[in-house]
Design an enzyme around this catalytic site. Structure first.
Site, PDB file in Angstrom:
ATOM      1  CB  VAL A 168      -0.966   0.004   1.199  1.00 37.96           C
ATOM      2  CG1 VAL A 168      -1.697   1.343   1.286  1.00 37.96           C
ATOM      3  CG2 VAL A 168      -1.977  -1.122   1.077  1.00 37.96           C
ATOM      4  CG  ASP A 169       3.559   2.555   3.283  1.00 40.73           C
ATOM      5  OD1 ASP A 169       2.482   3.147   3.463  1.00 40.73           O
ATOM      6  OD2 ASP A 169       4.344   2.289   4.212  1.00 40.73           O
ATOM      7  CE1 TYR A 170       7.717   0.492   0.468  1.00 37.61           C
ATOM      8  CE2 TYR A 170       7.558  -1.785  -0.253  1.00 37.61           C
ATOM      9  CZ  TYR A 170       8.040  -0.845   0.635  1.00 37.61           C
ATOM     10  OH  TYR A 170       8.837  -1.223   1.679  1.00 37.61           O
ATOM     11  N   GLY A 173       3.077   5.594  -3.207  1.00 44.11           N
ATOM     12  CA  GLY A 173       4.205   6.385  -3.687  1.00 44.11           C
ATOM     13  C   GLY A 173       4.226   6.495  -5.198  1.00 44.11           C
TER      14      GLY A 173
END
Length: 412
Positions: A168-170, A173
């Site tokens: 989810v973070d990546y 980003g």
């Protein structure tokens, strides 16, 4: 020249998601200026264990390669003034903060357009700047649970499971980097900047893709599948060989027909239970049980050799060490090296974003405040007196003072 060498981004980023997005922009040549808050020791990523020493960590090196750093306390009037001068000469302001924070910090387009009408303000937040969750902090693990990812992951009889990576973070980003570039294109075309309201939540919901369409349109209920099987294509999953695991995928009828020949069961192709995608899905349990027995008779290497010779999509399930030393990883130049004054040789993975010829050479992540003095002097044109004035006013951290001490804090 690299594709983005004419782009300057002022970044209020921290930890993983935000820095991951700007990492690829920096690798493509953008000048990414990290503003680090001296009150908290800069980006928290500098201190993430286990491979950390003082302000230096392999975690931080992973996400901040090729960027510049300046220590700046935006809570002071003088620190804010420096920030605004940076906005005047930049193309974008990029941040990853809680959804209500960009407004509080006055870093949205309406707050900055008087300084630079073309500025693009890209905010990557946990839940976006609107909606009932906008003031909540967003973290990858939390969002994987909230947006259905964990419910879809793992064995059917096991607990909800997160992805092995912070996807989810990546993903957030990458989405933020895409939004920022789209905003820059429009700003250069139209002469006016804008806000880009990007969130991890939106990225995670968006990546539900076709299971969401199936559910919303046809009432489909997504469920976990045994051995990571595809929800509709059979066979397409992990199988256990005699000494490990491999993935076999029949995304087209021709692959299933080839697979049947490879395993020595060509009659399965005309078996009414397995003759089409639809019938194989209907009789999934029977077919997979048969294939489980067959794949257990040989090693992973033996099966992969046979399957790939027949052009059946397949691969061994490798661990991280094996993936990083795979001949294809080496051939694609996906492992790079930089030199760090404290950590020594740092080996990491390259950006997968390729545009034109790939220029050689990567720069390590910055020390905290490493580029402060150069940015103040060369980019903003501050003289010695102005820098001393800012230092005394604690723009670079510390407490305001009235003495004439040298402005060392700008480089810390």
């Amino acid at each position: 020249m690299k594709p983005l060498e004419d782009v300057r981004i002022v970044s209020l980023e921290q930890y993983g998601a935000g820095p991951f997005g700007s990492l690829h922009l920096a690798d493509l040549g953008a000048e990414v200026i990290k503003i680090e808050d001296p009150r908290v020791g800069g980006d928290i990523g500098r201190y993430v264990p286990p491979y950390a020493e003082d302000e230096h960590s392999l975690f931080f090196e992973t996400f901040n390669r090729g960027k510049k750093s300046i220590s700046l306390d935006l809570g002071t009037a003088e620190g804010r003034a420096v920030f605004e001068d940076l906005v005047r000469v930049s193309d974008a302001v990029y941040s990853n903060l809680r959804g209500d924070v960009p407004a509080k910090m006055r870093i949205r387009y309406d707050d900055l357009k008087h300084l630079n009408p073309r500025i693009v303000c890209c905010s990557l937040t946990g839940f976006g700047m609107t909606g009932p969750r906008s003031a909540q902090p967003g973290y990858d693990y939390v969002l994987q649970g909230l947006t259905g990812w964990m419910d879809l992951t793992g064995e059917p009889d096991g607990p909800p499971t997160k992805s092995g990576l912070s996807l989810v973070d990546y993903s957030g980003g990458f989405v933020a980097a895409m939004a920022l570039l789209a905003g820059l294109h429009a700003a250069r075309r139209d002469g006016l900047g804008m806000d880009c309201d990007v969130s991890l939540y939106d990225a995670a919901i968006g990546l539900l893709t076709y299971p969401a369409t199936w559910h919303l349109t046809a009432g489909y209920t997504p469920t976990r599948t045994r051995h990571s099987a595809h929800p509709s294509l059979v066979p397409f999953q992990a199988f256990r060989a005699s000494d490990g695991w491999l993935v076999v995928g029949c995304a087209k009828e021709k692959f299933w027909q080839r697979l049947a020949v490879v395993i020595g069961r060509p009659e399965l192709v005309t078996d009414p239970r397995f003759i089409t995608f639809a019938t194989r899905r209907q009789h999934r349990d029977q077919l997979v049980a048969l294939l489980d027995e067959v794949f257990a008779t040989r090693t992973v290497a033996q099966w992969v050799e046979l399957l790939q010779a027949a052009s059946v999509p397949s691969a061994p399930i490798q661990n991280v060490a094996e993936a990083l030393t795979d001949p294809h990883t080496v051939a694609r130049g996906l492992v790079i090296e930089t030199e760090h004054p404290v950590l020594g040789r740092v080996r990491s993975v390259a950006s997968p974003v390729r545009v034109g010829e790939q220029p050689a050479g990567y720069q390590r992540a910055p020390l905290r405040g490493e580029h402060g003095e150069a940015l103040l002097r060369d980019l903003l044109g501050y003289d010695e007196a102005r820098i001393r004035e800012l230092d005394r006013a604690a723009a670079f951290g510390g407490e305001p003072r009235s003495d004439d001490a040298e402005p060392e804090a700008a480089a810390r």
